[in-house]
Enzyme design. Structure first.
Site, PDB file in Angstrom:
ATOM      1  N   SER A   1       0.831  -1.216   0.000  1.00 36.85           N
ATOM      2  CA  SER A   1       0.000   0.000   0.000  1.00 36.85           C
ATOM      3  C   SER A   1       0.857   1.254   0.000  1.00 36.85           C
ATOM      4  O   SER A   1       1.966   1.254   0.517  1.00 36.85           O
ATOM      5  CB  SER A   1      -0.846   0.089   1.277  1.00 36.85           C
ATOM      6  OG  SER A   1      -1.224  -1.149   1.743  1.00 36.85           O
TER       7      SER A   1
ATOM      8  N   ASP B   1       4.458  -4.020   8.643  1.00 37.65           N
ATOM      9  CA  ASP B   1       5.169  -3.772   7.384  1.00 37.65           C
ATOM     10  C   ASP B   1       6.630  -3.399   7.643  1.00 37.65           C
ATOM     11  O   ASP B   1       7.530  -3.836   6.932  1.00 37.65           O
ATOM     12  CB  ASP B   1       4.453  -2.668   6.602  1.00 37.65           C
ATOM     13  CG  ASP B   1       2.981  -3.007   6.395  1.00 37.65           C
ATOM     14  OD1 ASP B   1       2.676  -4.200   6.239  1.00 37.65           O
ATOM     15  OD2 ASP B   1       2.149  -2.090   6.417  1.00 37.65           O
TER      16      ASP B   1
ATOM     17  N   SER C   1       3.814 -12.175  17.116  1.00 36.83           N
ATOM     18  CA  SER C   1       3.271 -12.005  18.466  1.00 36.83           C
ATOM     19  C   SER C   1       2.421 -13.225  18.804  1.00 36.83           C
ATOM     20  O   SER C   1       1.877 -13.874  17.912  1.00 36.83           O
ATOM     21  CB  SER C   1       2.432 -10.739  18.561  1.00 36.83           C
ATOM     22  OG  SER C   1       1.342 -10.811  17.680  1.00 36.83           O
TER      23      SER C   1
ATOM     24  N   PHE D   1      -2.486 -16.093  15.350  1.00 38.32           N
ATOM     25  CA  PHE D   1      -3.764 -16.439  14.734  1.00 38.32           C
ATOM     26  C   PHE D   1      -3.577 -16.904  13.290  1.00 38.32           C
ATOM     27  O   PHE D   1      -4.142 -17.912  12.856  1.00 38.32           O
ATOM     28  CB  PHE D   1      -4.690 -15.223  14.813  1.00 38.32           C
ATOM     29  CG  PHE D   1      -5.969 -15.359  14.041  1.00 38.32           C
ATOM     30  CD1 PHE D   1      -6.896 -16.338  14.375  1.00 38.32           C
ATOM     31  CD2 PHE D   1      -6.253 -14.486  13.001  1.00 38.32           C
ATOM     32  CE1 PHE D   1      -8.084 -16.451  13.660  1.00 38.32           C
ATOM     33  CE2 PHE D   1      -7.439 -14.597  12.290  1.00 38.32           C
ATOM     34  CZ  PHE D   1      -8.347 -15.579  12.614  1.00 38.32           C
TER      35      PHE D   1
ATOM     36  N   ASP E   1      -6.603 -10.840  12.792  1.00 36.75           N
ATOM     37  CA  ASP E   1      -6.092 -10.417  14.089  1.00 36.75           C
ATOM     38  C   ASP E   1      -6.264  -8.946  14.364  1.00 36.75           C
ATOM     39  O   ASP E   1      -6.982  -8.584  15.244  1.00 36.75           O
ATOM     40  CB  ASP E   1      -4.634 -10.820  14.318  1.00 36.75           C
ATOM     41  CG  ASP E   1      -4.192 -10.496  15.742  1.00 36.75           C
ATOM     42  OD1 ASP E   1      -4.636 -11.209  16.634  1.00 36.75           O
ATOM     43  OD2 ASP E   1      -3.473  -9.513  15.936  1.00 36.75           O
TER      44      ASP E   1
ATOM     45  N   ALA F   1      -0.648   0.767  23.169  1.00 36.08           N
ATOM     46  CA  ALA F   1      -1.200   1.583  22.089  1.00 36.08           C
ATOM     47  C   ALA F   1      -1.277   0.705  20.852  1.00 36.08           C
ATOM     48  O   ALA F   1      -0.609  -0.317  20.785  1.00 36.08           O
ATOM     49  CB  ALA F   1      -0.298   2.780  21.803  1.00 36.08           C
TER      50      ALA F   1
ATOM     51  N   THR G   1      -6.427   3.189   7.207  1.00 34.62           N
ATOM     52  CA  THR G   1      -7.864   3.088   7.434  1.00 34.62           C
ATOM     53  C   THR G   1      -8.265   3.167   8.909  1.00 34.62           C
ATOM     54  O   THR G   1      -9.435   3.024   9.240  1.00 34.62           O
ATOM     55  CB  THR G   1      -8.387   1.778   6.817  1.00 34.62           C
ATOM     56  OG1 THR G   1      -7.633   0.701   7.377  1.00 34.62           O
ATOM     57  CG2 THR G   1      -8.202   1.770   5.312  1.00 34.62           C
TER      58      THR G   1
HETATM   59  P1  ADP Z   1       1.285  -8.208  12.374  1.00 35.20           P
HETATM   60  O1  ADP Z   1       0.688  -7.209  11.445  1.00 35.20           O
HETATM   61  O2  ADP Z   1       2.209  -9.160  11.676  1.00 35.20           O
HETATM   62  O3  ADP Z   1       0.301  -8.869  13.281  1.00 35.20           O
HETATM   63  P2  ADP Z   1       2.064  -6.156  14.297  1.00 35.20           P
HETATM   64  O4  ADP Z   1       1.969  -4.894  13.558  1.00 35.20           O
HETATM   65  O5  ADP Z   1       1.051  -6.448  15.318  1.00 35.20           O
HETATM   66  O6  ADP Z   1       2.269  -7.384  13.302  1.00 35.20           O
HETATM   67  O7  ADP Z   1       3.476  -6.235  15.009  1.00 35.20           O
HETATM   68  C1  ADP Z   1       4.704  -6.356  14.358  1.00 35.20           C
HETATM   69  C2  ADP Z   1       5.784  -6.105  15.387  1.00 35.20           C
HETATM   70  O8  ADP Z   1       5.697  -4.759  15.844  1.00 35.20           O
HETATM   71  C3  ADP Z   1       5.657  -6.956  16.650  1.00 35.20           C
HETATM   72  O9  ADP Z   1       6.345  -8.155  16.514  1.00 35.20           O
HETATM   73  C4  ADP Z   1       6.305  -6.050  17.682  1.00 35.20           C
HETATM   74  O10 ADP Z   1       7.709  -6.174  17.618  1.00 35.20           O
HETATM   75  C5  ADP Z   1       5.952  -4.665  17.211  1.00 35.20           C
HETATM   76  N1  ADP Z   1       4.757  -4.128  17.877  1.00 35.20           N
HETATM   77  C6  ADP Z   1       3.559  -3.846  17.324  1.00 35.20           C
HETATM   78  N2  ADP Z   1       2.701  -3.340  18.226  1.00 35.20           N
HETATM   79  C7  ADP Z   1       3.371  -3.291  19.400  1.00 35.20           C
HETATM   80  C8  ADP Z   1       3.039  -2.853  20.733  1.00 35.20           C
HETATM   81  N3  ADP Z   1       1.841  -2.358  21.047  1.00 35.20           N
HETATM   82  N4  ADP Z   1       3.999  -2.962  21.685  1.00 35.20           N
HETATM   83  C9  ADP Z   1       5.214  -3.441  21.407  1.00 35.20           C
HETATM   84  N5  ADP Z   1       5.586  -3.868  20.196  1.00 35.20           N
HETATM   85  C10 ADP Z   1       4.692  -3.788  19.189  1.00 35.20           C
HETATM   86  N1  PLP Z   2      -2.040  -0.624   4.528  1.00 39.50           N
HETATM   87  C1  PLP Z   2      -3.191   0.072   4.694  1.00 39.50           C
HETATM   88  C2  PLP Z   2      -3.859   0.710   3.538  1.00 39.50           C
HETATM   89  C3  PLP Z   2      -3.749   0.163   5.978  1.00 39.50           C
HETATM   90  O1  PLP Z   2      -4.886   0.855   6.136  1.00 39.50           O
HETATM   91  C4  PLP Z   2      -3.098  -0.456   7.079  1.00 39.50           C
HETATM   92  C5  PLP Z   2      -3.698  -0.402   8.393  1.00 39.50           C
HETATM   93  O2  PLP Z   2      -4.708   0.243   8.643  1.00 39.50           O
HETATM   94  C6  PLP Z   2      -1.873  -1.124   6.867  1.00 39.50           C
HETATM   95  C7  PLP Z   2      -1.400  -1.199   5.565  1.00 39.50           C
HETATM   96  C8  PLP Z   2      -1.010  -1.580   8.013  1.00 39.50           C
HETATM   97  O3  PLP Z   2      -0.949  -2.814   8.505  1.00 39.50           O
HETATM   98  P1  PLP Z   2       0.073  -3.216   9.696  1.00 39.50           P
HETATM   99  O4  PLP Z   2      -0.220  -2.401  10.881  1.00 39.50           O
HETATM  100  O5  PLP Z   2      -0.213  -4.673   9.889  1.00 39.50           O
HETATM  101  O6  PLP Z   2       1.468  -3.053   9.215  1.00 39.50           O
END
Ligand code: ADP
Ligand code: PLP
Ligand code: ZN
Length: 387
Positions: A10, A310, A262, A227, A197, A303, A45
């Site tokens: 994206s 990504d 995670s 998941f 997820d 948060a 989004t």
């Molecule tokens: P996915 O889209 O593959 O589920 P996430 O965006 O949830 O992955 O997370 C990717 C990585 O970003 C995690 O492995 C972690 O290292 C980090 N991360 C994301 N959110 C958090 C958070 N709230 N606290 C700490 N680390 C985070």
């Molecule tokens: N691409 C678009 C257009 C999105 O709206 C979002 C999340 O809202 C993502 C990518 C990000 O995904 P992630 O947080 O898993 O990297």
């Protein structure tokens, strides 16, 4: 040696997800990045509003044909993100939640007097945990009242929610990867097989078999969450042993490197940590195979970040490039980058939001440019355990 990445992800005008989350860090690390924007949106989004366009499978093909006609279709890596499939939009989830709450739907652009709803990442899989935040001032959300409950999304519902894709875009990506692999058998395909997820994302069930039977088999590195790993293998993860078995099953499906970004496994360092697991299958010089498995615990930040998945995939690409047979080091570097970027982002977001206020999606955009030095040379802040 020059290293070239084809990144199909994206694009957002404002903020950092997809290509915006991956290109800058990869370029800073010396990679040539050729990007195809699978969508072009104003912003991600998770904001109250978003506008933009979605690239079709035919349009993707046209772009690839152009590259091919000039005989420059030679790549070392392909990187794709979540939104090459489809997603449920936050807005629709908000509506579903309003219906459950019997509250009026917020009119587009008008937040005054309406209930503003924020979706949060849930660790209860297949379900969205929602928090309703009452808001009285236009454009300003204040946490007056918090309501947490669960809505279950069904596959059929998700197809009418938000922009959806049929399977053709995903299949076109697979065709391109296969063709590029014929040209360069050493090409590495890094894929975040997003099926669900995240509160705001859910992929309709018609895409599951495509991921399972077509995408994952051509992928070399995958970064599912728990998941997604469970969905792909049909096996639940309740213990570390289960996770190892799931990663072994994923290796059998194709990828030599698997990182479960995670999980719900109990952290050894306490409940403010998040457990991630990785597994890498290596071909030894004597022809035997060895599997290295690691576990890493990272501090959880309260948060919801967007674009972290990504950034994670891009950094894992870069660090496995430098340490192709040392998953422990590659993961320590990758997770350390994540930590530095997330810490800088949350500090800034709190500063911008002010005391006691919840940062907005705009305030929570990753502090990417500001993290340049950490991306180039991350101080290692966590150690992985070899299992
Ligand atoms: P996915 O889209 O593959 O589920 P996430 O965006 O949830 O992955 O997370 C990717 C990585 O970003 C995690 O492995 C972690 O290292 C980090 N991360 C994301 N959110 C958090 C958070 N709230 N606290 C700490 N680390 C985070
Ligand atoms: N691409 C678009 C257009 C999105 O709206 C979002 C999340 O809202 C993502 C990518 C990000 O995904 P992630 O947080 O898993 O990297
Ligand atoms: Zn993600």
């Amino acid at each position: 040696m020059e290293c070239r990445v084809l990144s199909i992800q994206s694009h957002v005008v404002r903020g950092y997800v997809g290509n915006k989350s991956a290109s800058f860090p990869l370029q800073v690390m010396g990679f040539e990045v050729d990007s195809i924007n699978s969508v072009q949106f104003s912003n991600h989004t998770g904001y109250s509003h978003w506008k933009g366009q979605v690239l079709t499978a035919d349009e993707l093909h046209v772009l690839y044909e152009g590259i091919k006609l000039n005989n420059v279709n030679h790549y070392d890596y392909v990187l794709t993100d979540s939104h090459i499939s489809s997603s449920v939009q936050l807005e629709q989830c908000t509506w579903a939640l309003c219906e459950t709450l019997e509250a009026p739907r917020p009119a587009p652009g008008d937040r005054r007097g309406h209930m503003v709803i924020e979706l949060q990442v849930s660790h209860e899989h297949r379900r969205l945990r929602c928090c309703a935040l009452s808001s009285v001032l236009a454009g300003e959300t204040s946490l007056v009242h918090e309501l947490s409950f669960i809505i279950t999304l069904r596959g059929e519902e998700s197809t009418e929610m938000g922009y959806t894709r049929d399977t053709s875009f995903l299949e076109m990506v697979v065709d391109i990867v296969q063709e590029l692999k014929r040209a360069n058998p050493n090409l590495v395909y890094v894929c975040d097989p997003v099926l669900g997820d995240h509160g705001s994302m859910y992929v309709p069930q018609n895409l599951h078999p495509v991921y399972k039977n077509k995408v994952v088999p051509v992928a070399d590195i995958i970064t599912p969450n728990q998941f997604e790993a469970e969905l792909l293998t049909g096996k639940n993860i309740s213990t570390e042993k289960d996770a190892v078995e799931v990663m072994d099953l994923l290796h059998k499906m194709g990828p030599d490197t698997v990182v479960i970004t995670s999980s719900d496994l109990p952290p050894r360092l306490g409940d403010r940590f998040l457990v991630s697991l990785g597994s890498q299958r290596i071909l030894m010089p004597d022809g035997t195979r060895k599997t290295q498995r690691i576990r890493i615990e990272v501090p959880k930040v309260d948060a919801v970040f967007v674009g972290t998945g990504d950034l994670f995939a891009a950094m894992l690409l870069a660090w496995t490039h430098h340490y192709p047979t040392d998953l422990k080091t590659a993961c320590e570097k990758t997770f350390s980058v994540m930590h530095h970027v997330i810490q800088r982002t949350i500090s800034y977001a709190h500063e911008m939001a002010g005391p006691g206020r919840r940062p907005s999606p705009a305030q929570l955009e990753l502090r990417m440019v500001q993290s340049k030095a950490d991306i180039e040379d991350p101080a290692i802040v966590m150690e992985a355990t070899v299992l």
